[in-house]
Write an enzyme that holds these catalytic residues in place. Structure first.
Site, PDB file in Angstrom:
ATOM      1  N   GLY A  30       6.546  -6.404  -0.409  1.00  0.00           N
ATOM      2  CA  GLY A  30       5.845  -6.305   0.870  1.00  0.00           C
ATOM      3  C   GLY A  30       6.776  -6.682   2.003  1.00  0.00           C
ATOM      4  O   GLY A  30       8.007  -6.579   1.879  1.00  0.00           O
ATOM      5  N   SER A  31       6.189  -7.160   3.071  1.00  0.00           N
ATOM      6  CA  SER A  31       6.980  -7.430   4.271  1.00  0.00           C
ATOM      7  C   SER A  31       7.825  -8.694   4.116  1.00  0.00           C
ATOM      8  O   SER A  31       7.478  -9.607   3.359  1.00  0.00           O
ATOM      9  CB  SER A  31       6.038  -7.586   5.466  1.00  0.00           C
ATOM     10  OG  SER A  31       5.155  -8.662   5.224  1.00  0.00           O
ATOM     11  N   GLU A  84      10.722  -8.157  -3.197  1.00  0.00           N
ATOM     12  CA  GLU A  84      11.182  -6.827  -2.777  1.00  0.00           C
ATOM     13  C   GLU A  84      10.635  -6.628  -1.379  1.00  0.00           C
ATOM     14  O   GLU A  84       9.451  -6.331  -1.197  1.00  0.00           O
ATOM     15  CB  GLU A  84      10.647  -5.748  -3.728  1.00  0.00           C
ATOM     16  CG  GLU A  84      11.134  -5.872  -5.158  1.00  0.00           C
ATOM     17  CD  GLU A  84      12.568  -5.395  -5.344  1.00  0.00           C
ATOM     18  OE1 GLU A  84      13.150  -4.837  -4.396  1.00  0.00           O
ATOM     19  OE2 GLU A  84      13.115  -5.597  -6.439  1.00  0.00           O
ATOM     20  N   CYS A 117      10.238   1.400   2.090  1.00  0.00           N
ATOM     21  CA  CYS A 117      11.177   0.304   2.350  1.00  0.00           C
ATOM     22  C   CYS A 117      12.603   0.832   2.419  1.00  0.00           C
ATOM     23  O   CYS A 117      13.458   0.241   3.054  1.00  0.00           O
ATOM     24  CB  CYS A 117      11.053  -0.754   1.274  1.00  0.00           C
ATOM     25  SG  CYS A 117      11.193  -0.061  -0.378  1.00  0.00           S
ATOM     26  N   TRP A 154       0.803  -1.220   0.000  1.00  0.00           N
ATOM     27  CA  TRP A 154       0.000   0.000   0.000  1.00  0.00           C
ATOM     28  C   TRP A 154       0.838   1.274   0.000  1.00  0.00           C
ATOM     29  O   TRP A 154       0.305   2.361  -0.178  1.00  0.00           O
ATOM     30  CB  TRP A 154      -0.904   0.031   1.245  1.00  0.00           C
ATOM     31  CG  TRP A 154      -0.151  -0.280   2.513  1.00  0.00           C
ATOM     32  CD1 TRP A 154      -0.062  -1.505   3.117  1.00  0.00           C
ATOM     33  CD2 TRP A 154       0.658   0.610   3.277  1.00  0.00           C
ATOM     34  NE1 TRP A 154       0.779  -1.429   4.215  1.00  0.00           N
ATOM     35  CE2 TRP A 154       1.216  -0.135   4.342  1.00  0.00           C
ATOM     36  CE3 TRP A 154       0.961   1.971   3.181  1.00  0.00           C
ATOM     37  CZ2 TRP A 154       2.069   0.434   5.290  1.00  0.00           C
ATOM     38  CZ3 TRP A 154       1.811   2.536   4.126  1.00  0.00           C
ATOM     39  CH2 TRP A 154       2.348   1.762   5.166  1.00  0.00           C
ATOM     40  N   GLU A 174      12.171  -3.036  11.232  1.00  0.00           N
ATOM     41  CA  GLU A 174      11.831  -1.945  10.325  1.00  0.00           C
ATOM     42  C   GLU A 174      10.766  -1.082  11.013  1.00  0.00           C
ATOM     43  O   GLU A 174       9.698  -1.585  11.380  1.00  0.00           O
ATOM     44  CB  GLU A 174      11.276  -2.554   9.038  1.00  0.00           C
ATOM     45  CG  GLU A 174      10.929  -1.552   7.984  1.00  0.00           C
ATOM     46  CD  GLU A 174      10.375  -2.222   6.723  1.00  0.00           C
ATOM     47  OE1 GLU A 174       9.638  -3.222   6.844  1.00  0.00           O
ATOM     48  OE2 GLU A 174      10.662  -1.731   5.619  1.00  0.00           O
ATOM     49  N   LYS A 178      -2.608  -8.294  -7.721  1.00  0.00           N
ATOM     50  CA  LYS A 178      -3.395  -8.228  -6.471  1.00  0.00           C
ATOM     51  C   LYS A 178      -2.841  -7.056  -5.651  1.00  0.00           C
ATOM     52  O   LYS A 178      -1.766  -7.153  -5.074  1.00  0.00           O
ATOM     53  CB  LYS A 178      -3.230  -9.543  -5.712  1.00  0.00           C
ATOM     54  CG  LYS A 178      -4.362  -9.941  -4.834  1.00  0.00           C
ATOM     55  CD  LYS A 178      -4.609  -9.210  -3.568  1.00  0.00           C
ATOM     56  CE  LYS A 178      -3.543  -9.091  -2.527  1.00  0.00           C
ATOM     57  NZ  LYS A 178      -3.887  -8.045  -1.526  1.00  0.00           N
ATOM     58  N   PRO A 179      -3.579  -5.929  -5.614  1.00  0.00           N
ATOM     59  CA  PRO A 179      -3.092  -4.785  -4.829  1.00  0.00           C
ATOM     60  C   PRO A 179      -3.387  -4.990  -3.347  1.00  0.00           C
ATOM     61  O   PRO A 179      -4.190  -5.848  -2.971  1.00  0.00           O
ATOM     62  CB  PRO A 179      -3.912  -3.627  -5.388  1.00  0.00           C
ATOM     63  CG  PRO A 179      -5.197  -4.251  -5.846  1.00  0.00           C
ATOM     64  CD  PRO A 179      -4.863  -5.660  -6.286  1.00  0.00           C
TER      65      PRO A 179
HETATM   66  P1  NAP Z   1       2.451  -6.989   3.479  1.00  0.00           P
HETATM   67  O1  NAP Z   1       1.564  -7.035   4.640  1.00  0.00           O
HETATM   68  O2  NAP Z   1       3.493  -8.016   3.339  1.00  0.00           O
HETATM   69  O3  NAP Z   1       1.471  -6.992   2.208  1.00  0.00           O
HETATM   70  C1  NAP Z   1       1.943  -6.838   0.896  1.00  0.00           C
HETATM   71  C2  NAP Z   1       0.974  -7.486  -0.069  1.00  0.00           C
HETATM   72  O4  NAP Z   1       0.939  -8.896   0.184  1.00  0.00           O
HETATM   73  C3  NAP Z   1      -0.460  -7.010   0.072  1.00  0.00           C
HETATM   74  O5  NAP Z   1      -1.053  -6.977  -1.196  1.00  0.00           O
HETATM   75  C4  NAP Z   1      -1.080  -8.093   0.939  1.00  0.00           C
HETATM   76  O6  NAP Z   1      -2.477  -8.207   0.800  1.00  0.00           O
HETATM   77  C5  NAP Z   1      -0.396  -9.313   0.390  1.00  0.00           C
HETATM   78  N1  NAP Z   1      -0.384 -10.458   1.296  1.00  0.00           N
HETATM   79  C6  NAP Z   1      -0.578 -10.470   2.640  1.00  0.00           C
HETATM   80  N2  NAP Z   1      -0.470 -11.742   3.107  1.00  0.00           N
HETATM   81  C7  NAP Z   1      -0.200 -12.531   2.040  1.00  0.00           C
HETATM   82  C8  NAP Z   1       0.044 -13.927   1.876  1.00  0.00           C
HETATM   83  N3  NAP Z   1       0.022 -14.770   2.914  1.00  0.00           N
HETATM   84  N4  NAP Z   1       0.276 -14.395   0.639  1.00  0.00           N
HETATM   85  C9  NAP Z   1       0.313 -13.554  -0.423  1.00  0.00           C
HETATM   86  N5  NAP Z   1       0.095 -12.216  -0.331  1.00  0.00           N
HETATM   87  C10 NAP Z   1      -0.144 -11.718   0.887  1.00  0.00           C
HETATM   88  O7  NAP Z   1       3.216  -5.589   3.365  1.00  0.00           O
HETATM   89  P2  NAP Z   1       2.617  -4.134   3.481  1.00  0.00           P
HETATM   90  O8  NAP Z   1       2.343  -3.844   4.892  1.00  0.00           O
HETATM   91  O9  NAP Z   1       1.513  -3.945   2.493  1.00  0.00           O
HETATM   92  O10 NAP Z   1       3.854  -3.256   2.945  1.00  0.00           O
HETATM   93  C11 NAP Z   1       4.857  -2.818   3.753  1.00  0.00           C
HETATM   94  C12 NAP Z   1       6.106  -3.673   3.572  1.00  0.00           C
HETATM   95  O11 NAP Z   1       6.486  -3.671   2.204  1.00  0.00           O
HETATM   96  C13 NAP Z   1       7.300  -3.117   4.313  1.00  0.00           C
HETATM   97  O12 NAP Z   1       7.999  -4.148   4.932  1.00  0.00           O
HETATM   98  C14 NAP Z   1       8.130  -2.479   3.211  1.00  0.00           C
HETATM   99  O13 NAP Z   1       9.492  -2.351   3.519  1.00  0.00           O
HETATM  100  C15 NAP Z   1       7.871  -3.406   2.084  1.00  0.00           C
HETATM  101  N6  NAP Z   1       8.178  -2.764   0.806  1.00  0.00           N
HETATM  102  C16 NAP Z   1       9.290  -3.164   0.134  1.00  0.00           C
HETATM  103  C17 NAP Z   1       9.633  -2.543  -1.064  1.00  0.00           C
HETATM  104  C18 NAP Z   1      10.856  -2.950  -1.834  1.00  0.00           C
HETATM  105  O14 NAP Z   1      10.961  -2.590  -3.009  1.00  0.00           O
HETATM  106  N7  NAP Z   1      11.792  -3.692  -1.250  1.00  0.00           N
HETATM  107  C19 NAP Z   1       8.836  -1.512  -1.556  1.00  0.00           C
HETATM  108  C20 NAP Z   1       7.708  -1.132  -0.836  1.00  0.00           C
HETATM  109  C21 NAP Z   1       7.388  -1.783   0.347  1.00  0.00           C
HETATM  110  P3  NAP Z   1      -3.468  -7.540   1.887  1.00  0.00           P
HETATM  111  O15 NAP Z   1      -3.251  -6.082   1.779  1.00  0.00           O
HETATM  112  O16 NAP Z   1      -4.795  -7.976   1.439  1.00  0.00           O
HETATM  113  O17 NAP Z   1      -3.049  -8.084   3.216  1.00  0.00           O
END
Ligand code: NAP
Length: 469
Positions: A221-222, A243, A277, A143, A373, A167-168
């Site tokens: 994501g995380s 990522e 991130c 997000w 983080e 899938k956003p």
């Molecule tokens: P997140 O909770 O890991 O969610 C990311 C995406 O994964 C969302 O679309 C989420 O859907 C989905 N998701 C959740 N559980 C899943 C599962 N079990 N299987 C498959 N998909 C699943 O991360 P976030 O809170 O949205 O984003 C923040 C994190 O992203 C931070 O750690 C940040 O550092 C990292 N990030 C990294 C980069 C990079 O380029 N390295 C860039 C931006 C962000 P739902 O929303 O429906 O839960």
């Protein structure tokens, strides 16, 4: 609505999207069920043979049109981003432009998917290497940059000849839906881009990853979810790009230009309220400048304006949701209890998602705020006795996305850049993200690269052809 096979598809089950500033409901979005996800996968699989066969320049032309359409729609897209993500409008505009650069960049790269010929050791044999698209891909995005995290994947995938199901994040599906609209408008063929918003990332993610038709998963994501995805992809030996989260050090050496370091620190730490991130999590200040830099940082932070992202002059919008506030309360509370000193701000009281910036000194390596983080507007400070100490502290993390340092000494710049354990290094630079460069991490920050010519690698496989003549 979901966007499947070139059509908008609805169903009764929906979920609400809220303005992070006040929690007001701003939209109600289709919660794609398993049948819809399966239909999107089938559409991507059906569209793949024709899309991969289209000449690269034709795929690139569509990506180029998409970039132009995005930029033409900048005011609407930026406003939407501020509403669903909360970031200040100036940052939302910057994100729309940044996101469009990936489409424009990969529009060009689609003409340059070069192979190679290799001299053979056998007479009468030619070795040719071609790069082929991996197949239908699942793109799962977070997000914090609703447009850019999608276009960075979409541009590369489409340029390579892959089709996608995206899938956003549940908090910010509106930006992705707007991109799907633009894909439709510029004539991206049905099934090439499919979008399945959902309230349950785990359910939809499992469905996508469990499909044998999906040949690659690209996830941003995380780290915790990235680890789950990597495990799930093992059964089908799917290609995976990850990522993931960071824990960036920001080192200011004694010979640094402190004006530049301060400017870089504010961008690296407080952009998107610290929810990037690549956010500087851990400031490591070499002893000779530690006190001066700390005073200047605190003064600069005190001048930052927090509030609703759409209000004029706001530097920091709200954090994304109540869970983010609770995490900050916990991390800051724990650090203060263990002896860290609050130089500016206070632990969030939990009554608002607008969190004023916080500066914490005297942080120690056993504190969770040093190890995890932060993902919020909190700067943690430590002092380093010398260069070796600064490097050791910088590398004292499982993460390895980016590391920043400020120094005017050319020899030190080269030396330190080599020793930092990170996929990206900013030297006298607080903003490293750009379409021309390979973005990505090492260690727990992930695998694979997005942007640059290397961004295509994750969406292509090498095929070697041995030809006897
Ligand atoms: P997140 O909770 O890991 O969610 C990311 C995406 O994964 C969302 O679309 C989420 O859907 C989905 N998701 C959740 N559980 C899943 C599962 N079990 N299987 C498959 N998909 C699943 O991360 P976030 O809170 O949205 O984003 C923040 C994190 O992203 C931070 O750690 C940040 O550092 C990292 N990030 C990294 C980069 C990079 O380029 N390295 C860039 C931006 C962000 P739902 O929303 O429906 O839960």
């Amino acid at each position: 609505m979901a966007y499947i096979d070139g059509r908008w598809v609805d169903q009764a089950r929906r979920f609400e999207v809220r303005d992070p500033f006040d929690g007001a409901v701003i939209a109600s979005v289709t919660d794609s069920d398993d049948a819809m996800v399966d239909a999107a996968i089938d559409a991507a699989a059906r569209a793949f043979p024709a899309w991969r066969s289209r000449p690269g320049p034709e795929r690139g032309a569509l990506l180029g049109q998409l970039a132009v359409r995005m930029l033409a729609d900048e005011p609407r897209l930026a406003e939407l981003c501020t509403r669903e993500n909360g970031k200040p409008i100036a940052e939302a505009i910057a994100e729309v432009r940044y996101a469009a650069t990936f489409l424009a960049w990969f529009a060009g790269e689609s003409e340059r998917i070069y192979g190679e010929t290799i001299p053979s050791s056998h007479p009468g044999q030619r070795i040719t290497v071609v790069r082929e698209p991996v197949g239908p891909c699942a793109l799962i995005t977070p997000w914090n940059f609703p447009y850019a995290m999608l276009t960075r994947k979409l541009g590369a995938a489409l340029a390579a000849g892959c089709t996608v199901v995206a899938k956003p994040a549940a908090q910010t599906p509106l930006g992705a839906l707007a991109i799907a609209e633009l894909c439709h408008e510029v004539g991206v063929p049905p099934g090439v881009v499919n979008l399945v918003p959902s309230a349950d990332g785990a359910r939809t993610g499992d469905r996508l990853i469990g499909s044998r038709q999906i040949r690659k998963v690209s996830f941003t994501g995380s780290t915790a979810v990235g680890q789950l995805i990597l495990r799930s992809c093992a059964d089908d030996i799917k290609r995976v790009s990850l990522e993931l989260g960071g824990n960036a050090p920001f080192v200011v050496f004694g010979d640094a230009d402190l004006d530049a370091a301060l400017r870089g620190a504010l961008v690296a730490k407080f952009r998107n309220s610290g929810q990037t991130c690549v956010a500087a999590n851990r400031f490591i200040l070499e002893a000779p400048i530690a006190e001066t830099f700390t005073h200047r940082l605190v003064a600069a932070v005190a001048a930052l304006k927090v509030g609703r992202g759409s209000d004029a002059g706001v530097n920091l919008g709200p954090v994304i949701d109540d869970a983010a506030v609770a995490k900050l309360q916990k991390l800051v509370g724990d650090a203060v209890q263990r002896g860290a000193k609050l130089l500016h701000g206070a632990p969030p009281d939990g009554r608002s998602r607008v969190v004023a910036p916080i500066v914490l000194a005297g942080v120690t390596r056993d504190m969770a705020i040093w190890r995890e983080e932060i993902f919020g507007p909190v700067a943690t400070l430590r002092t380093a006795s010398d260069e070796a100490d600064a490097i050791a502290q910088a590398n004292d993390t499982d993460a390895g996305l980016v590391a920043y340092f400020y120094s005017r000494d050319g020899a030190r710049q080269n030396r330190v850049a080599e020793l930092l354990e990170a996929g990206m290094v900013g030297i006298n630079e607080g903003l490293v993200s750009t379409a021309q460069a390979p973005f990505g991490g090492i260690k727990h920050s992930g695998q694979g690269r997005e942007g640059s010519r290397h961004g295509l690698d994750d969406y292509t496989s090498l095929k070697y052809i041995a030809q006897r003549f």
